[in-house]
Design a protein around this motif. Structure first.
Motif, PDB file in Angstrom:
ATOM      1  N   VAL A   8       0.857  -1.163   0.000  1.00  0.00           N
ATOM      2  CA  VAL A   8       0.000   0.000   0.000  1.00  0.00           C
ATOM      3  C   VAL A   8       0.900   1.222   0.000  1.00  0.00           C
ATOM      4  CG1 VAL A   8      -1.879  -1.149   1.214  1.00  0.00           C
ATOM      5  CG2 VAL A   8      -0.119   0.034   2.523  1.00  0.00           C
ATOM      6  N   LYS A   9       0.344   2.354  -0.354  1.00  0.00           N
ATOM      7  CA  LYS A   9       1.130   3.588  -0.407  1.00  0.00           C
ATOM      8  C   LYS A   9       1.028   4.296   0.945  1.00  0.00           C
ATOM      9  CE  LYS A   9       3.650   6.626  -2.656  1.00  0.00           C
ATOM     10  NZ  LYS A   9       3.148   7.423  -3.773  1.00  0.00           N
ATOM     11  N   VAL A  10       2.173   4.633   1.504  1.00  0.00           N
ATOM     12  CA  VAL A  10       2.226   5.292   2.797  1.00  0.00           C
ATOM     13  C   VAL A  10       2.910   6.648   2.659  1.00  0.00           C
ATOM     14  CG1 VAL A  10       3.328   5.235   5.091  1.00  0.00           C
ATOM     15  CG2 VAL A  10       2.169   3.203   4.199  1.00  0.00           C
ATOM     16  N   SER A  11       2.331   7.655   3.291  1.00  0.00           N
ATOM     17  CA  SER A  11       2.926   8.990   3.342  1.00  0.00           C
ATOM     18  C   SER A  11       3.241   9.330   4.796  1.00  0.00           C
ATOM     19  CB  SER A  11       1.968  10.042   2.773  1.00  0.00           C
ATOM     20  OG  SER A  11       1.636   9.758   1.432  1.00  0.00           O
ATOM     21  N   ILE A  12       4.463   9.768   5.044  1.00  0.00           N
ATOM     22  CA  ILE A  12       4.851  10.237   6.372  1.00  0.00           C
ATOM     23  C   ILE A  12       4.869  11.756   6.354  1.00  0.00           C
ATOM     24  CG2 ILE A  12       6.684  10.275   8.112  1.00  0.00           C
ATOM     25  CD1 ILE A  12       7.539   7.521   7.098  1.00  0.00           C
ATOM     26  N   GLN A  34      12.024  -0.273   7.256  1.00  0.00           N
ATOM     27  CA  GLN A  34      11.932  -1.495   6.461  1.00  0.00           C
ATOM     28  C   GLN A  34      10.577  -1.531   5.758  1.00  0.00           C
ATOM     29  OE1 GLN A  34      12.701  -4.505   9.415  1.00  0.00           O
ATOM     30  NE2 GLN A  34      14.909  -4.131   9.435  1.00  0.00           N
ATOM     31  N   PHE A  35      10.495  -0.776   4.685  1.00  0.00           N
ATOM     32  CA  PHE A  35       9.260  -0.669   3.899  1.00  0.00           C
ATOM     33  C   PHE A  35       9.678  -0.311   2.480  1.00  0.00           C
ATOM     34  CE2 PHE A  35       5.266   1.243   2.434  1.00  0.00           C
ATOM     35  CZ  PHE A  35       4.347   0.303   2.897  1.00  0.00           C
ATOM     36  N   PRO A  36       9.007  -0.880   1.474  1.00  0.00           N
ATOM     37  CA  PRO A  36       9.417  -0.614   0.082  1.00  0.00           C
ATOM     38  C   PRO A  36       9.456   0.883  -0.223  1.00  0.00           C
ATOM     39  CG  PRO A  36       7.806  -2.387   0.165  1.00  0.00           C
ATOM     40  CD  PRO A  36       7.867  -1.814   1.549  1.00  0.00           C
ATOM     41  N   LYS A  37      10.606   1.380  -0.613  1.00  0.00           N
ATOM     42  CA  LYS A  37      10.761   2.819  -0.837  1.00  0.00           C
ATOM     43  C   LYS A  37       9.901   3.327  -1.987  1.00  0.00           C
ATOM     44  CE  LYS A  37      15.269   3.671   1.292  1.00  0.00           C
ATOM     45  NZ  LYS A  37      15.165   2.547   2.229  1.00  0.00           N
ATOM     46  N   GLU A  38       9.589   2.442  -2.940  1.00  0.00           N
ATOM     47  CA  GLU A  38       8.751   2.876  -4.055  1.00  0.00           C
ATOM     48  C   GLU A  38       7.302   3.107  -3.625  1.00  0.00           C
ATOM     49  OE1 GLU A  38       9.053  -1.694  -4.285  1.00  0.00           O
ATOM     50  OE2 GLU A  38      10.338   0.027  -3.781  1.00  0.00           O
ATOM     51  N   ASN A  39       6.945   2.629  -2.427  1.00  0.00           N
ATOM     52  CA  ASN A  39       5.591   2.834  -1.910  1.00  0.00           C
ATOM     53  C   ASN A  39       5.577   3.759  -0.700  1.00  0.00           C
ATOM     54  OD1 ASN A  39       4.093   0.974  -3.691  1.00  0.00           O
ATOM     55  ND2 ASN A  39       5.354  -0.579  -2.720  1.00  0.00           N
ATOM     56  N   LEU A  40       6.639   4.528  -0.568  1.00  0.00           N
ATOM     57  CA  LEU A  40       6.788   5.395   0.598  1.00  0.00           C
ATOM     58  C   LEU A  40       7.188   6.793   0.175  1.00  0.00           C
ATOM     59  CD1 LEU A  40       7.056   5.720   3.733  1.00  0.00           C
ATOM     60  CD2 LEU A  40       9.443   5.014   3.471  1.00  0.00           C
ATOM     61  N   GLU A  41       6.521   7.790   0.732  1.00  0.00           N
ATOM     62  CA  GLU A  41       6.957   9.173   0.564  1.00  0.00           C
ATOM     63  C   GLU A  41       7.037   9.829   1.932  1.00  0.00           C
ATOM     64  OE1 GLU A  41       4.205  11.331  -1.867  1.00  0.00           O
ATOM     65  OE2 GLU A  41       2.499  10.990  -0.527  1.00  0.00           O
ATOM     66  N   ILE A  42       8.123  10.543   2.159  1.00  0.00           N
ATOM     67  CA  ILE A  42       8.355  11.217   3.433  1.00  0.00           C
ATOM     68  C   ILE A  42       8.342  12.706   3.165  1.00  0.00           C
ATOM     69  CG2 ILE A  42       9.926  11.471   5.389  1.00  0.00           C
ATOM     70  CD1 ILE A  42      11.091   8.674   4.518  1.00  0.00           C
ATOM     71  N   GLN A  66      12.538   9.287  -2.035  1.00  0.00           N
ATOM     72  CA  GLN A  66      11.363   9.097  -1.173  1.00  0.00           C
ATOM     73  C   GLN A  66      11.139  10.282  -0.232  1.00  0.00           C
ATOM     74  OE1 GLN A  66      14.262   7.619  -0.764  1.00  0.00           O
ATOM     75  NE2 GLN A  66      14.609   6.851   1.320  1.00  0.00           N
ATOM     76  N   PHE A  67      12.165  11.115  -0.063  1.00  0.00           N
ATOM     77  CA  PHE A  67      12.048  12.314   0.780  1.00  0.00           C
ATOM     78  C   PHE A  67      11.647  13.508  -0.085  1.00  0.00           C
ATOM     79  CE2 PHE A  67      14.778   9.708   3.431  1.00  0.00           C
ATOM     80  CZ  PHE A  67      14.397  10.034   4.731  1.00  0.00           C
ATOM     81  N   LYS A  68      10.737  14.320   0.455  1.00  0.00           N
ATOM     82  CA  LYS A  68      10.311  15.543  -0.234  1.00  0.00           C
ATOM     83  C   LYS A  68      10.308  16.699   0.758  1.00  0.00           C
ATOM     84  CE  LYS A  68       7.336  12.836  -3.328  1.00  0.00           C
ATOM     85  NZ  LYS A  68       5.941  12.606  -3.801  1.00  0.00           N
ATOM     86  N   TYR A  69      10.953  17.784   0.380  1.00  0.00           N
ATOM     87  CA  TYR A  69      11.073  18.950   1.259  1.00  0.00           C
ATOM     88  C   TYR A  69      10.146  20.055   0.778  1.00  0.00           C
ATOM     89  CZ  TYR A  69      13.017  23.279   3.167  1.00  0.00           C
ATOM     90  OH  TYR A  69      13.170  24.505   3.765  1.00  0.00           O
ATOM     91  N   TYR A  70       9.431  20.668   1.744  1.00  0.00           N
ATOM     92  CA  TYR A  70       8.535  21.782   1.428  1.00  0.00           C
ATOM     93  C   TYR A  70       8.784  22.915   2.423  1.00  0.00           C
ATOM     94  CZ  TYR A  70       6.010  18.195  -1.203  1.00  0.00           C
ATOM     95  OH  TYR A  70       5.677  17.191  -2.071  1.00  0.00           O
ATOM     96  N   LYS A  71       9.009  24.079   1.882  1.00  0.00           N
ATOM     97  CA  LYS A  71       9.136  25.275   2.715  1.00  0.00           C
ATOM     98  C   LYS A  71       7.737  25.835   2.934  1.00  0.00           C
ATOM     99  CE  LYS A  71      11.412  28.883   4.528  1.00  0.00           C
ATOM    100  NZ  LYS A  71      12.317  28.799   5.703  1.00  0.00           N
ATOM    101  N   ILE A  72       7.297  25.878   4.198  1.00  0.00           N
ATOM    102  CA  ILE A  72       5.946  26.345   4.520  1.00  0.00           C
ATOM    103  C   ILE A  72       6.036  27.769   5.057  1.00  0.00           C
ATOM    104  CG2 ILE A  72       3.835  25.890   5.816  1.00  0.00           C
ATOM    105  CD1 ILE A  72       4.553  23.639   3.890  1.00  0.00           C
ATOM    106  N   SER A  73       5.653  28.710   4.226  1.00  0.00           N
ATOM    107  CA  SER A  73       5.683  30.122   4.628  1.00  0.00           C
ATOM    108  C   SER A  73       4.286  30.736   4.647  1.00  0.00           C
ATOM    109  CB  SER A  73       6.580  30.927   3.675  1.00  0.00           C
ATOM    110  OG  SER A  73       7.905  30.443   3.718  1.00  0.00           O
ATOM    111  N   GLN A  74       3.358  30.119   3.909  1.00  0.00           N
ATOM    112  CA  GLN A  74       1.999  30.628   3.851  1.00  0.00           C
ATOM    113  C   GLN A  74       1.157  30.014   4.973  1.00  0.00           C
ATOM    114  OE1 GLN A  74       1.142  33.041   1.593  1.00  0.00           O
ATOM    115  NE2 GLN A  74       3.327  32.965   1.076  1.00  0.00           N
ATOM    116  N   GLN A  75       0.111  30.735   5.351  1.00  0.00           N
ATOM    117  CA  GLN A  75      -0.765  30.265   6.422  1.00  0.00           C
ATOM    118  C   GLN A  75      -2.149  29.962   5.868  1.00  0.00           C
ATOM    119  OE1 GLN A  75      -0.385  32.110  10.350  1.00  0.00           O
ATOM    120  NE2 GLN A  75      -2.603  32.336  10.406  1.00  0.00           N
ATOM    121  N   THR A  76      -2.616  28.751   6.127  1.00  0.00           N
ATOM    122  CA  THR A  76      -3.968  28.365   5.736  1.00  0.00           C
ATOM    123  C   THR A  76      -4.972  29.098   6.621  1.00  0.00           C
ATOM    124  OG1 THR A  76      -3.143  26.169   5.142  1.00  0.00           O
ATOM    125  CG2 THR A  76      -5.526  26.411   5.422  1.00  0.00           C
TER     126      THR A  76
END
Length: 333
Positions: A8-12, A34-42, A66-76
Motif C-alpha cells: 500500500v502507499k504510505v505517506s509520512i 523497512q518498507f518498500p521505498k517505491e511505496n513510501l513518501e516522506i 522518497q524524501f520531499k522537502y517543502y518550505k511552509i511560509s503561507q498560512q492556511t
C-alpha cells in the motif's frame, strides 16, 4: 489485525521548526524504515525555520527520492503552527495512510510494517507508543510518565473510550482524514493530534491504541526546567479538553497529598493507608509497561515514580492556573 494486502502507499508527514539539533537523527530513522521505498513518501514541512534546519534536511535527502522537502511560509485560513504545516503537507501526499511523527523522534525500523496490520475495515486511526531516549535519570521518569499514561489510555481503549492521539507516533487512513475535512475542517488547536483523533472518532471511525514494543518511538527529553514548564502548559490545553476521567486523574494526583494531610488531622492511620494504597496502585500500573513492553532499563526508576508523578501533577495544575499565553516553537498562542 487486518488482512491488508501490501504494497500500500504510505505517506509520512513531518513538521519541523528550528530543529537543527534533532532533525538529522529523525531523518536517519525514517531512511532506515523497512518498507518498500517505491511505496513510501516522506514529506517534510519546514515551518519557516530560522536556524539550520532547512540546510540539514536538504543536505541529507539529496539523492533520496522518497524524501520531499517543502518550505511552509503561507498560512492556511484558520490554522497556524504545526496544524498549518500538516494541513498543507496532507494536500501534496498521495498515500492511502498518513503517518505522523515529530522532528525530535526516532522511529523503529519496523514502524510502518507493525502499525499497518492494526487497520481493519473501519479503523480510522492507530496510536503508537513513545518513550524518552536513554540518558540521565530524569529522562527515565519522563519515559515512565509517557508509558504510564499510554497504559491508562490502552486500558480505556479496551472499553472503546478514546483519550487522545499521539502526534509523534500516529497513523490515520486517508479515508478517515478526508472524512473530517482534514485540519482545515477541524480548525486550529495547539494540541492538533488530540483534535484530529477526536474528530475521527466522533465521525464513527474505530481507533486502536497499540501496545507492542516493536512500535515504540524514541523521543529526545526536555533538557531544562523552563522547557518542561513550556511543554506542560501546552499539554494542559489538551488535557483540559480531554475526557473527564483524564482530568479527574490529574486533579486527584495533584491534590492527593493536601487531602491526605487534612485527613491525617482526624485519622492518621487512614491517611497512611491511603498513601500506601495509592503508591502501590501507581507502582503496579507503571510496572505493566516495563514488563510487557520489555523496557528493562527503566526498572531503577519504577519504585520512585510515584513521587515524581505527584510532583509533576502539582506542577502542571499550577502552570495551568497561572495567567499567560502558551509559547511554543518561538510562537505565542
Amino acid at each position: 489485525m487486518s488482512n491488508l494486502i501490501q504494497p500500500v502507499k504510505v505517506s509520512i508527514l513531518l513538521a519541523a521548526r528550528n530543529e537543527e539539533a534533532n532533525i538529522e537523527r529523525c531523518l536517519k530513522s525514517l531512511d532506515a524504515l523497512q518498507f518498500p521505498k517505491e511505496n513510501l513518501e516522506i514529506c517534510i514541512g519546514d515551518d519557516d525555520s530560522s536556524d539550520k534546519t532547512a540546510e540539514i534536511i536538504q543536505a541529507y535527502i539529496k539523492e533520496k527520492p522518497q524524501f520531499k522537502y517543502y518550505k511552509i511560509s503561507q498560512q492556511t485560513d484558520g490554522l497556524k503552527g504545526k496544524a498549518n504545516v500538516l494541513a498543507q503537507l496532507a494536500h501534496v501526499t498521495t498515500g492511502d495512510f498518513l503517518f505522523f511523527c515529530d522532528a525530535d523522534i526516532a522511529v523503529p525500523t519496523g514502524w510502518i510494517t507493525n502499525m499497518l496490520p492494526f487497520f481493519m475495515e473501519n479503523t480510522g486511526i492507530v496510536v503508537g507508543l513513545t518513550r524518552m531516549k536513554k540518558s540521565r535519570f530524569f529522562a527515565d521518569f519522563l519515559s515512565l510518565e509517557w508509558l504510564f499514561t499510554l497504559t491508562v489510555m490502552r486500558f480505556f481503549s479496551l472499553f472503546n473510550i478514546g483519550i487522545t492521539g499521539l502526534g509523534n507516533n500516529m497513523a490515520v487512513s486517508r479515508k478517515a482524514y478526508d472524512s473530517v475535512g482534514g485540519y482545515e475542517g477541524i480548525g486550529f488547536s495547539i494540541v492538533e493530534d488530540y483534535a484530529l483523533f477526536m474528530a475521527i472518532v466522533k465521525n464513527k471511525f474505530d481507533f486502536v491504541q497499540t501496545y507492542i514494543p516493536e512500535i515504540i518511538a524514541i523521543s529526545e527529553p526536555v533538557k531544562t526546567f523552563k522547557e518542561l514548564t513550556i511543554q506542560r502548559k501546552r499539554w494542559m490545553h489538551g488535557i483540559m479538553q480531554s475526557p473527564l476521567v483524564l482530568r479527574i486523574c490529574l486533579i486527584i494526583s495533584a491534590l492527593l497529598i493536601p487531602v491526605i494531610a487534612v485527613i491525617a488531622i482526624w485519622d492518621p492511620e487512614r491517611s497512611l493507608r491511603m498513601l500506601i494504597q495509592n503508591y502501590m496502585l501507581i507502582t503496579a500500573i507503571v510496572l505493566v509497561p516495563v514488563i510487557l513492553l520489555k523496557q528493562k532499563d527503566l526498572w531503577k526508576a519504577v519504585f520512585l515514580f510515584w513521587f515524581y508523578l505527584i510532583g509533576i501533577s502539582v506542577l502542571m495544575l499550577i502552570i495551568h492556573m497561572l495567567p499567560g499565553k502558551t509559547t511554543w516553537k518561538e510562537r505565542t498562542y
